[in-house]
Design a protein around this motif. Structure first.
Motif, PDB file in Angstrom:
ATOM      1  N   LYS A   1       0.835  -1.209   0.000  1.00  0.00           N
ATOM      2  CA  LYS A   1       0.000   0.000   0.000  1.00  0.00           C
ATOM      3  C   LYS A   1       0.872   1.262   0.000  1.00  0.00           C
ATOM      4  O   LYS A   1       0.600   2.219  -0.726  1.00  0.00           O
ATOM      5  N   CYS A   2       1.924   1.233   0.805  1.00  0.00           N
ATOM      6  CA  CYS A   2       2.847   2.369   0.868  1.00  0.00           C
ATOM      7  C   CYS A   2       3.486   2.610  -0.497  1.00  0.00           C
ATOM      8  O   CYS A   2       3.531   3.746  -0.980  1.00  0.00           O
ATOM      9  N   PHE A   3       3.960   1.560  -1.126  1.00  0.00           N
ATOM     10  CA  PHE A   3       4.599   1.679  -2.436  1.00  0.00           C
ATOM     11  C   PHE A   3       3.603   2.202  -3.471  1.00  0.00           C
ATOM     12  O   PHE A   3       3.923   3.102  -4.252  1.00  0.00           O
ATOM     13  N   GLN A   4       2.389   1.658  -3.481  1.00  0.00           N
ATOM     14  CA  GLN A   4       1.369   2.098  -4.434  1.00  0.00           C
ATOM     15  C   GLN A   4       1.040   3.571  -4.244  1.00  0.00           C
ATOM     16  O   GLN A   4       0.831   4.300  -5.220  1.00  0.00           O
ATOM     17  N   THR A   5       0.992   4.007  -3.009  1.00  0.00           N
ATOM     18  CA  THR A   5       0.668   5.409  -2.722  1.00  0.00           C
ATOM     19  C   THR A   5       1.782   6.338  -3.177  1.00  0.00           C
ATOM     20  O   THR A   5       1.532   7.390  -3.739  1.00  0.00           O
ATOM     21  N   ARG A   6       3.019   5.941  -2.942  1.00  0.00           N
ATOM     22  CA  ARG A   6       4.156   6.827  -3.199  1.00  0.00           C
ATOM     23  C   ARG A   6       4.626   6.828  -4.652  1.00  0.00           C
ATOM     24  O   ARG A   6       5.204   7.797  -5.112  1.00  0.00           O
ATOM     25  N   ILE A   7       4.400   5.744  -5.381  1.00  0.00           N
ATOM     26  CA  ILE A   7       4.963   5.621  -6.735  1.00  0.00           C
ATOM     27  C   ILE A   7       4.457   6.706  -7.676  1.00  0.00           C
ATOM     28  O   ILE A   7       5.219   7.237  -8.485  1.00  0.00           O
ATOM     29  N   ARG A   8       3.195   7.064  -7.580  1.00  0.00           N
ATOM     30  CA  ARG A   8       2.651   8.099  -8.466  1.00  0.00           C
ATOM     31  C   ARG A   8       3.373   9.430  -8.274  1.00  0.00           C
ATOM     32  O   ARG A   8       3.779  10.076  -9.235  1.00  0.00           O
TER      33      ARG A   8
END
Length: 175
Positions: free
Chosen positions: A98-105
């Protein structure tokens, strides 16, 4: 029953043996060796940056968290921790994703909108995986800019051909 003889690991201990219940900070490789499926000599606690309190902060807004401060290899180390069969392992896995998905954008947006700028401020809070993605985004942007301005179509003489011509001229001058 194991005889520990690991008292030297606890600097406050005067005994050759570790007392049951002693808490120590061990390196990952050592904890992994002492707590495997075959051997369960020690019990492992989840490191602080992966505990529930931090997971809640990341769920609230992962973009404001300084992951580099939590650990420069936050995702890599977190995924290695999943090998320990701890009660919160599933929650840690979900939190990492979830953290990665949130930050990647935001990371990719920043990398695409920072052409010819100092990116130190943009990357200082990223972990190493995110920094690699940021660099890849920057390289893609630079390659696109070069293609758009037709710099990729310019043919130049390779260094090998230039040095060959110089050598050939030198040989002709000697004769």
């Amino acid at each position: 029953m194991y005889k520990s003889v690991l008292g030297y690991l606890d600097s406050s201990s005067t005994s050759d043996d570790l007392q049951p219940g002693t808490k120590l900070d061990l390196s990952f490789w050592m904890a992994r060796a002492l707590c495997s499926r075959k051997r369960h000599i020690v019990s492992v606690e989840m490191p602080r940056p992966y505990r529930e309190g931090y997971r809640e902060i990341l769920t609230a807004d992962a973009n404001v968290v300084d992951l580099h401060k939590l650990g420069p290899y936050y995702y890599s180390y977190g995924s290695q921790l999943l090998k320990f069969e701890l009660p919160e392992t599933a929650d840690v896995a979900k939190s990492l994703i979830k953290c990665f998905q949130t930050r990647i954008r935001k990371i990719m947006d920043s990398s695409q909108n920072a052409y010819n700028e100092d990116t130190t401020k943009l990357t200082e809070k990223l972990d190493e995986t995110e920094k690699c993605l940021f660099k890849a985004g920057q390289m893609g942007l630079n390659d696109f800019q070069r293609w758009e301005t037709r710099q990729t179509e310019k043919l130049t003489t390779s260094e090998m051909v230039r040095s060959h011509r110089k050598r050939k001229r030198a040989l002709m001058d000697d004769s």
